[in-house]
Design an enzyme around this catalytic site. Sequence first.
Site, PDB file in Angstrom:
ATOM      1  CE1 TYR C 104      -2.857  12.992   8.788  1.00 27.37           C
ATOM      2  CE2 TYR C 104      -3.271  13.458  11.107  1.00 27.37           C
ATOM      3  CZ  TYR C 104      -2.929  13.894   9.839  1.00 27.37           C
ATOM      4  OH  TYR C 104      -2.666  15.220   9.616  1.00 27.37           O
ATOM      5  CD  GLU C 189      -0.533  15.085   7.005  1.00 31.03           C
ATOM      6  OE1 GLU C 189      -1.464  15.748   7.465  1.00 31.03           O
ATOM      7  OE2 GLU C 189      -0.296  14.993   5.784  1.00 31.03           O
TER       8      GLU C 189
END
Lengths: 294, 294, 384, 384
Positions: C104, C189
């Site tokens: 992530y 993101e």
Amino acid sequence: MSVLVNADTRVVVQGITGHQGTVHTVQMKAFGTKVVAGVTPGKGGGEVEGVPVFNSVAEAVERTGANASVIFVPAPFAKDAYLEAVDAGIRLTVAVTEHIPFHDMLTMYHYGRLHGAKLIGPNCPGIASPGKAKVGIIPNVVFRPGRVGVISRSGTLTYEIVNGIKEAGLGQSTCIGLGGDPVVGTSFVDALPWFEADEETDLVVLVGEIGGTAEEEAAEFIQRKLSKPVVAYVAGRSAPPGKRMGHAGAIIARGRGTAESKLTALQNAGAEVAKFPYEIPGMVAERLARLPRR
Amino acid sequence: MSVLVNADTRVVVQGITGHQGTVHTVQMKAFGTKVVAGVTPGKGGGEVEGVPVFNSVAEAVERTGANASVIFVPAPFAKDAYLEAVDAGIRLTVAVTEHIPFHDMLTMYHYGRLHGAKLIGPNCPGIASPGKAKVGIIPNVVFRPGRVGVISRSGTLTYEIVNGIKEAGLGQSTCIGLGGDPVVGTSFVDALPWFEADEETDLVVLVGEIGGTAEEEAAEFIQRKLSKPVVAYVAGRSAPPGKRMGHAGAIIARGRGTAESKLTALQNAGAEVAKFPYEIPGMVAERLARLPRR
Amino acid sequence: MVKLAEWRGKELFRTYGVPLPRGKVVRSPGEARAAIEDGEVPVPAVVKAQVLAGGRGKGGAVRFATTAEEAESAAAAILGLEFKGEKVKELLIEEKLALQRELYVALALDRSRRVPLLMVSAQGGVEIEGVGEEAILRIPVHPFAGLAAYERRAAIAALGLSGPTARSADQLLGALWDLFNREDAELVEINPLAVVGDGVVALDAKVIIEDDATFRHPQYADLRDDRTPLEEIAREKEIAFVQLDGDIGVIANGAGLTMATLDVLKEFGGDPGVFLDLGGTDDPKKVTEAFLLMAEAHPRAVFLNIFGGVTRCDTVARGLVDARRQIPETERFPLVARIRGNNEAEGLAILRAAGVTAQNDLKEAVRAVVAAARAPANAAGTPR
Amino acid sequence: MVKLAEWRGKELFRTYGVPLPRGKVVRSPGEARAAIEDGEVPVPAVVKAQVLAGGRGKGGAVRFATTAEEAESAAAAILGLEFKGEKVKELLIEEKLALQRELYVALALDRSRRVPLLMVSAQGGVEIEGVGEEAILRIPVHPFAGLAAYERRAAIAALGLSGPTARSADQLLGALWDLFNREDAELVEINPLAVVGDGVVALDAKVIIEDDATFRHPQYADLRDDRTPLEEIAREKEIAFVQLDGDIGVIANGAGLTMATLDVLKEFGGDPGVFLDLGGTDDPKKVTEAFLLMAEAHPRAVFLNIFGGVTRCDTVARGLVDARRQIPETERFPLVARIRGNNEAEGLAILRAAGVTAQNDLKEAVRAVVAAARAPANAAGTPR
């Protein structure tokens, strides 16, 4: 008291595993400096000359309480090294590295200022206070504790002058080599107030050179705010315009930065100006002798 | 004493020739503020409501001794206006302008900090101290000199609360509207110490809203360092997550920024928490009555 | 907030040099089939609905295909689906890579420190809200210094990468930093960022551009897809307008006051359906516009709460009465007003003369509007 | 310092969007003729020698042409000229614009403030050194803020521009700022910046790229044209080496000490011909290399001044003696050394054993080298 460094100075060496980093770690330790950590990314966990090596300055600070750093990493990585030091809370850094682009230095300088961090250099020998600590590469042998402060834009010339002061039977309080680049973290006007405030300094030796207007600004400060006597020297009287004389900052450009301009300003400000470097120790001794006894 | 503004505050209005700039110049003057200059590039030499207009802030400062500014210029030009103010030596600026990109605000905020300049806002009503000066747009009618400090992220809600304090027979020392954007120049933790230090403030009313963690940080400061009583209110208890509630900064994102979290933190820190805004004046009066007489 | 669809985010990624799977945007089952048949997208492939909401996987909006036929039928199955209120019109077909790990990476804003925040976690591929705080490294990045090499090293160490994969990640982090700043992003993101062979590849892309910065980026001006149609109209008219789940419309001036009004309303048993912040204006035209917009949301009742500071209560009242006249009798809804401040008396008089329940006490007014919304006699009671 | 020739500077300008006259680089009279004939450059045209030194106009290295023939003959007249030691190999032919005014614009470094400095003057077209200080506006530009709009407005006001010309100048200033930073420039100067019609046009371009930053810009690495051949060799060997006008070579360690040595030498009647700074090294190989380079400058005598701080005097001495042996007897020059510091005694012994005049007193040593350089017996006396 002394200037910037003292017995509480705890040094982290950035680039400790390189040749220079290792050599000067030994020398700083021999000077009596508390070299508590080294940093080389990817080499954390090791040791150099008994000094633990970490992967980051933050880790070094956390684990060893380092509060000053000296940068030996190559020029392309020096900016990053300084940002890392500042972000890790280091508030005094000496950048020995030469050839850092000045555009990088602009960022380094103002980033440090934003955080209240001091930077000496780059392309400089650093700072030393005999009997206390040394951050940088000024040779240990030239020092002896005493009451003469030295601020210089030169390297070897400084060593010779500092050594001359020792051989004249005197000693130094703190010596700072500001570095030979056009953009330096600390210039004369930054350093002079520290020596003015330093109770261990009776007299300041100022060693300038051609290029820029740092000496002229120093002269203004000396005239207006410095109570202590100054013995000054400026290298490069015979240098032609337009040529970089060894230091990136030592260049007479567009008629500015001549030795004459600097010498005149210093003289007018009340500094005693030496014509040759070898005259300095004698002038210092003579001037100190005239100081009122305390 | 008061907070940030006082009788020596000399305001330059950036964007004075616009509708808002002109309207609020009149209002600030009516409040008793020394509005000494206006700036609109290209309109220098003119006058607005008796206030001389200059082409640049530097000129305004030089000619009128302005030491504070208020920005009404449109969002795309607001960053430049603030940089200009800071570079001209202004050390207090209120940015009323709404819709300034937060990336611009990051530069504005840190550039101001680098120079020791304070910024209130953007997207804020500004600051006022009754009987002294107002920089911004808080309506004059709500004020009455007194000893209650007010710090708020809201606009109209603040006016209503400040007005309520007046109608309860009390008055305000200084009132600051911090602004409704995600990035503000001054947040609660920046402003609380000023009110703690302000001898004219006995109690602080804190008006928060959902979004971010400014109230939680304020709670920590209140608990650890604030000696004065606090009455707090947080708007947005009924707001759903993920929606921007009128203010760019009023958004519950990824579970953070809820009213509950803020109210709990403030309560735990010892603040008296109002459930409805109309309760605040009564709670303030009651709390002030319990203060030891001086 | 300008939320970019995955494929638009990935187009940006490509511009900045972020490694991606091969893929193609398609708008029909036939195009999906052709993308595989023509070799533009290798199999196995993944077919993903291009909607803005998260959690597509669980919602059946992501399917896999090993042949062109499967891609076609997957596309047919997904296209036209309603996904959290959004109809699927576009699909992204991408090669399904053999990945070793899922990471992530995100850049967002740290409001407290006023700096961008780099967030990384070795636990990617799941919702980051579910990942423990200790498994997320947050690095505040000073805008004057930029994302420094040492910060990238720290992030890469936290991701557990080394060797060529670390170099690939280093390059990716630099690219994300540039994108975040140059495109005025609020959020960038990648979840998951996959380790594939010796490098990292962005399997998803979530990019939100800051609304207020679109004057610098006109290409994003038309991409605001995450609003209701009324919210979109409100935006064009520069009215802060948020649709909620209830049936009472709230009009107030100032965001804080509007929120506070909602809170009071809810406390007294009301259910707010629209948040409408008039802001600092008392321009009768603006007030009229706002009110007509409110009418289109078909509230059972509307509550007006005005504090006249800069604003004048009588001007607002006049605008309101004007607007109300423009609504056909059959569509009218009960209106309750509470006004305080500048020219309060005049404002109250104007409203009362027009048959509006008006007063200056907030509690009383709220009780009145809640009662009005609940009254069965309310003819306009067709909540949207 | 990487000084770019005018045409290279203008290539950069074009990349950044700085308005330029139409022009072409040519390397022969025929190419010059063709440039006009083919319509690539309109007449009247100006033909300019592409050399790095200033003051070309007075030196006959700039000529005008109204026909292709005139361009050809102008090119023939200029090509091959020696201009301040530099042979003209390239020409820039440009259209000669009808200009209304000549301005001056430059970005350089403000060493004291540690920020870039924008300098503008309405008195362009002449050497800026001759322009009064009051006619130059200097604007320090903070690197964290960038060149702000208000600073550009101040510059444009000082240039006396308004309307569309002001907008053109505003755009140009932004472009120069970007160039200065992204290309790591030390100096970007336009003199003259011409007002032509409604816009501004850069008639000249002076761009200096920072040497130390070429690791980021490899395209400039080969463009260091402003050195003597020996200086260029020295640079490659990372030796600070500057050729001067005198006949005594000076080798010392450290820039300050080397400069100080030059000063002392001059004071005692010597005439320095080479400045060679060994820096911090005492690596015998480096010392040898430096000494052999010095030999190629054919000094009448060489003076060595070493302070052994970090450096060891004996190591330097050994390198020197080694190097001296490699020079043929006939080309040897007198060598006088003064050494102090680390292992001074050993160093002196080594040098004396090799027949070098060596001691530790600077004044005495300087006197000795000046005398040696003046001695008629000095066979190698062929100053370059």
